[in-house]
Motif scaffolding. Structure first.
Motif, PDB file in Angstrom:
ATOM      1  N   LEU A  17     -70.194  36.796  63.151  1.00  6.91           N
ATOM      2  CA  LEU A  17     -71.012  37.587  64.058  1.00  6.91           C
ATOM      3  C   LEU A  17     -70.114  38.007  65.219  1.00  6.91           C
ATOM      4  N   GLU A  18     -70.514  39.051  65.918  1.00  4.66           N
ATOM      5  CA  GLU A  18     -69.715  39.511  67.052  1.00  4.66           C
ATOM      6  C   GLU A  18     -69.733  38.457  68.153  1.00  4.66           C
ATOM      7  N   THR A  19     -68.545  38.117  68.633  1.00 11.35           N
ATOM      8  CA  THR A  19     -68.411  37.155  69.726  1.00 11.35           C
ATOM      9  C   THR A  19     -67.354  37.664  70.709  1.00 11.35           C
ATOM     10  N   HIS A  20     -67.259  36.956  71.811  1.00 10.26           N
ATOM     11  CA  HIS A  20     -66.199  37.205  72.787  1.00 10.26           C
ATOM     12  C   HIS A  20     -65.326  35.956  72.783  1.00 10.26           C
ATOM     13  N   ALA A  21     -64.468  35.855  71.754  1.00  8.87           N
ATOM     14  CA  ALA A  21     -63.621  34.675  71.586  1.00  8.87           C
ATOM     15  C   ALA A  21     -62.478  34.692  72.588  1.00  8.87           C
ATOM     16  N   VAL A  22     -62.249  33.534  73.219  1.00  7.79           N
ATOM     17  CA  VAL A  22     -61.152  33.413  74.172  1.00  7.79           C
ATOM     18  C   VAL A  22     -60.034  32.525  73.633  1.00  7.79           C
ATOM     19  N   TYR A  23     -60.320  31.761  72.568  1.00  6.51           N
ATOM     20  CA  TYR A  23     -59.310  30.892  71.975  1.00  6.51           C
ATOM     21  C   TYR A  23     -59.820  30.396  70.624  1.00  6.51           C
ATOM     22  N   GLU A  24     -58.880  30.203  69.704  1.00 11.04           N
ATOM     23  CA  GLU A  24     -59.218  29.518  68.457  1.00 11.04           C
ATOM     24  C   GLU A  24     -57.971  28.887  67.878  1.00 11.04           C
ATOM     25  N   ASN A  25     -58.194  27.849  67.079  1.00 10.37           N
ATOM     26  CA  ASN A  25     -57.132  27.246  66.282  1.00 10.37           C
ATOM     27  C   ASN A  25     -57.724  26.890  64.929  1.00 10.37           C
ATOM     28  N   GLU A  26     -57.068  26.072  64.179  1.00 15.30           N
ATOM     29  CA  GLU A  26     -57.529  25.725  62.831  1.00 15.30           C
ATOM     30  C   GLU A  26     -58.894  25.035  62.824  1.00 15.30           C
ATOM     31  N   TRP A  27     -59.244  24.329  63.909  1.00 13.50           N
ATOM     32  CA  TRP A  27     -60.439  23.492  63.931  1.00 13.50           C
ATOM     33  C   TRP A  27     -61.587  24.013  64.773  1.00 13.50           C
TER      34      TRP A  27
END
Length: 147
Positions: A17-27
């Motif tokens: 879904l559309e989000t405003h992601a500020v960070y992600e990693n594998e988990w």
């Protein structure tokens, strides 16, 4: 744990879904709350389907806590709040049916009780700035995690 098809939290964490992601990693994936208490209000969501913190594997637990640390630092740098509240609601209090941790910038004169009620917040201006807030937060987080 398996992803559940109807789980809103899984869809958000996996950016279906559309989000405003500020960070992600594998988990984990960290996104701005779509209905923020204050500017910079972030959710940390595991990519695997977990309902409760005691179900986490070690990598997810570590990732959630590390993200809480650097997101708090980014929020302090970007918005200079008087404080930060970190909270997580589980079980019947969890409207996403998926573990998520809130990192919420706060001002001293704010009543935080409305966070736990159905009271409507006057946050339309903050919502309108979500793309800009995402850009600002993502840049700070990138700088902090590159060290």
């Amino acid at each position: 744990m398996e992803k559940t098809e109807e789980c809103l939290g899984c869809k958000l964490a996996r950016k279906e879904l559309e989000t405003h992601a500020v960070y992600e990693n594998e988990w984990i994936t960290c996104i701005l709350d779509h209905d923020p208490f204050n500017e910079g209000h972030v959710l940390i969501l595991p990519k695997q389907h977990y309902r409760f913190i005691d179900e986490f594997d070690a990598e997810t637990a570590q990732s959630v806590m590390k993200a809480a640390q650097f997101l708090s630092s980014a929020i302090k740098t970007a918005f200079a709040p008087d404080g930060i509240s970190i909270c997580q609601n589980g079980g019947t209090f969890d409207d996403l049916t998926h573990f998520h941790m809130h990192i919420v910038p706060r001002q001293e004169d704010q009543d935080f009780s409305s966070f736990y009620t159905d009271e409507v917040w006057d946050n339309e201006a903050i919502k309108a700035r979500l793309p800009e807030t995402r850009e600002r937060m993502a840049k700070l987080v990138e700088e902090m995690t590159a060290v």
